[in-house]
Write an enzyme that holds these catalytic residues in place. Sequence first.
Site, PDB file in Angstrom:
ATOM      1  N   LYS A 119       0.850  -1.208   0.000  1.00 21.04           N
ATOM      2  CA  LYS A 119       0.000   0.000   0.000  1.00 21.04           C
ATOM      3  C   LYS A 119       0.875   1.245   0.000  1.00 21.04           C
ATOM      4  O   LYS A 119       0.581   2.231  -0.682  1.00 21.04           O
ATOM      5  CB  LYS A 119      -0.925   0.009   1.217  1.00 21.04           C
ATOM      6  CG  LYS A 119      -1.980  -1.085   1.205  1.00 21.04           C
ATOM      7  CD  LYS A 119      -3.359  -0.517   0.935  1.00 21.04           C
ATOM      8  CE  LYS A 119      -4.381  -1.580   0.568  1.00 21.04           C
ATOM      9  NZ  LYS A 119      -4.727  -2.456   1.691  1.00 21.04           N
ATOM     10  N   LYS A 161      -4.541 -12.268  -7.804  1.00 24.28           N
ATOM     11  CA  LYS A 161      -5.825 -12.774  -7.311  1.00 24.28           C
ATOM     12  C   LYS A 161      -6.960 -11.833  -7.701  1.00 24.28           C
ATOM     13  O   LYS A 161      -6.721 -10.679  -8.054  1.00 24.28           O
ATOM     14  CB  LYS A 161      -5.766 -12.893  -5.786  1.00 24.28           C
ATOM     15  CG  LYS A 161      -5.427 -11.575  -5.122  1.00 24.28           C
ATOM     16  CD  LYS A 161      -5.412 -11.671  -3.609  1.00 24.28           C
ATOM     17  CE  LYS A 161      -4.975 -10.359  -3.014  1.00 24.28           C
ATOM     18  NZ  LYS A 161      -5.806  -9.696  -2.090  1.00 24.28           N
ATOM     19  N   LYS A 207     -10.934  -6.299  -5.260  1.00 19.38           N
ATOM     20  CA  LYS A 207     -11.945  -5.248  -5.438  1.00 19.38           C
ATOM     21  C   LYS A 207     -11.397  -4.087  -6.256  1.00 19.38           C
ATOM     22  O   LYS A 207     -12.139  -3.407  -6.940  1.00 19.38           O
ATOM     23  CB  LYS A 207     -12.390  -4.714  -4.073  1.00 19.38           C
ATOM     24  CG  LYS A 207     -13.200  -5.705  -3.275  1.00 19.38           C
ATOM     25  CD  LYS A 207     -13.814  -5.019  -2.050  1.00 19.38           C
ATOM     26  CE  LYS A 207     -14.002  -5.997  -0.933  1.00 19.38           C
ATOM     27  NZ  LYS A 207     -13.280  -5.663   0.285  1.00 19.38           N
TER      28      LYS A 207
HETATM   29  P1  TYM Z   1     -11.239  -7.815   2.268  1.00 16.15           P
HETATM   30  O1  TYM Z   1     -12.388  -6.881   2.379  1.00 16.15           O
HETATM   31  O2  TYM Z   1     -10.123  -7.453   1.361  1.00 16.15           O
HETATM   32  O3  TYM Z   1     -11.726  -9.258   1.853  1.00 16.15           O
HETATM   33  C1  TYM Z   1     -12.785  -9.892   2.543  1.00 16.15           C
HETATM   34  C2  TYM Z   1     -12.524 -11.378   2.627  1.00 16.15           C
HETATM   35  O4  TYM Z   1     -12.376 -11.938   1.317  1.00 16.15           O
HETATM   36  C3  TYM Z   1     -11.152 -12.664   1.235  1.00 16.15           C
HETATM   37  N1  TYM Z   1     -10.601 -12.526  -0.129  1.00 16.15           N
HETATM   38  C4  TYM Z   1     -10.203 -13.565  -0.876  1.00 16.15           C
HETATM   39  N2  TYM Z   1     -10.171 -14.880  -0.630  1.00 16.15           N
HETATM   40  C5  TYM Z   1      -9.719 -15.691  -1.616  1.00 16.15           C
HETATM   41  N3  TYM Z   1      -9.316 -15.240  -2.833  1.00 16.15           N
HETATM   42  C6  TYM Z   1      -9.324 -13.925  -3.127  1.00 16.15           C
HETATM   43  N4  TYM Z   1      -8.957 -13.497  -4.341  1.00 16.15           N
HETATM   44  C7  TYM Z   1      -9.772 -13.004  -2.123  1.00 16.15           C
HETATM   45  N5  TYM Z   1      -9.914 -11.658  -2.063  1.00 16.15           N
HETATM   46  C8  TYM Z   1     -10.413 -11.382  -0.828  1.00 16.15           C
HETATM   47  C9  TYM Z   1     -10.244 -12.032   2.274  1.00 16.15           C
HETATM   48  O5  TYM Z   1      -9.238 -12.942   2.674  1.00 16.15           O
HETATM   49  C10 TYM Z   1     -11.228 -11.725   3.383  1.00 16.15           C
HETATM   50  O6  TYM Z   1     -11.456 -12.851   4.194  1.00 16.15           O
HETATM   51  N6  TYM Z   1      -8.651  -6.904   6.426  1.00 16.15           N
HETATM   52  C11 TYM Z   1      -9.809  -7.590   5.899  1.00 16.15           C
HETATM   53  C12 TYM Z   1     -11.120  -7.161   6.549  1.00 16.15           C
HETATM   54  C13 TYM Z   1     -11.131  -7.307   8.024  1.00 16.15           C
HETATM   55  C14 TYM Z   1     -11.186  -8.529   8.758  1.00 16.15           C
HETATM   56  C15 TYM Z   1     -11.168  -8.150  10.126  1.00 16.15           C
HETATM   57  C16 TYM Z   1     -11.251  -9.877   8.381  1.00 16.15           C
HETATM   58  C17 TYM Z   1     -11.087  -6.281   8.927  1.00 16.15           C
HETATM   59  N7  TYM Z   1     -11.114  -6.784  10.169  1.00 16.15           N
HETATM   60  C18 TYM Z   1     -11.242  -9.127  11.147  1.00 16.15           C
HETATM   61  C19 TYM Z   1     -11.312 -10.843   9.415  1.00 16.15           C
HETATM   62  C20 TYM Z   1     -11.296 -10.454  10.756  1.00 16.15           C
HETATM   63  C21 TYM Z   1      -9.904  -7.284   4.416  1.00 16.15           C
HETATM   64  O7  TYM Z   1      -9.389  -6.308   3.949  1.00 16.15           O
HETATM   65  O8  TYM Z   1     -10.675  -8.136   3.731  1.00 16.15           O
END
Ligand code: TYM
Length: 332
Positions: A113, A195, A198
């Site tokens: 980032k 991967k 978003k």
């Molecule tokens: P975020 O919003 O980027 O993604 C949400 C969830 O989707 C999963 N994910 C994927 N899994 C497999 N393949 C992919 N291409 C892929 N892209 C996204 C992520 O692993 C995630 O589980 N930091 C976290 C949000 C968060 C969080 C937490 C998660 C904030 N606090 C506490 C668990 C517990 C995030 O940015 O996820």
Amino acid sequence: MKKEIVVSGIRSTGYLHLGNYFGAMRNYVKMQEDYDCYFFVADYHSLTTHPDPKDLKANVFRVAAENIACGLDPNKVTLYVQSDVPEVTELYLMLNMMAYKGELEKVPTFKEKARNQPDNVNAGLLTYPVLMAADILIHKAVKVPVGKDQEQHLEMARNFANRFTSRYGEVFPEPMPFNFGNQLIKVPSLDGAGKMSKSENVNATIFLADEDDVIRKKVMKAKTDQGPTEHNSEMPDYIQNLFLLMDLVCAQETVDQYKTAFNTCTIRYGDMKKQLAEDMVNFVRPIREKTIELHNNEALLQKILKEGAEKARVSARATIEEARKIIGINYY
Ligand code: TYM
């Protein structure tokens, strides 16, 4: 018997995609039956990139709608918005005292980032894993369903929890990443590079809001080649990725049929992509339609999220009181 506690969240930074579904939400839906689940929209986490205030609400409500459209039942789980539970930010402050600048600077997501937004390397970005640990520990979760990309953040959450325990005593159990089928997964993008995401690779990412024809176009553009010329050849990465995606949305016999065709050099990638596209269309369509219906029902979403916040705060308050007391913040 008391059920195990589960926490997970999704940032409200854009439309959800198949990576979010198969990495996280598919597990949420399965876990809601047997665990005490807290799922939330991580709106504070989205502030690191300074989104336009007028977009925030729509983004938060859409992520909530997408969660429900994927099968989460708000009567079975606690579904809430992170900023509705201020105890999370109090715990974040406490945990910041357990987190060291050096280790935070080394986190690959921070480094990436910082590279991508050199003019906005703010402290929120640096302490992102601490806020995430607070999200998890506030409910004393032991299982956290996430995709592979969150593995290191989970490890940090365990470190902060353990440091807190050795300094003050046991308040927090160790949270473990979770996926049915043991291994955490990474859903690849359609262009064979990285991967589904978003914000990056948007043309090679299938969003749960994509229209049928958009899905077809994206899948048909996926990289392939002339096909193998020798039986049982090694599969190039980009073809392996297509098979990985087929595993997620296609029937097993369809996948087997194309694997045999690959191994016997009779595969026609055009047909394979058409099949993959149709199975993705059929998978996404009901979720997309349900999301639109829910997103138009603001009163219902408000009710669900407010009730969710109330339930989440009961658990969060109990944890914060315990943490304050053990730290010594109990003066009166
Ligand atoms: P975020 O919003 O980027 O993604 C949400 C969830 O989707 C999963 N994910 C994927 N899994 C497999 N393949 C992919 N291409 C892929 N892209 C996204 C992520 O692993 C995630 O589980 N930091 C976290 C949000 C968060 C969080 C937490 C998660 C904030 N606090 C506490 C668990 C517990 C995030 O940015 O996820």
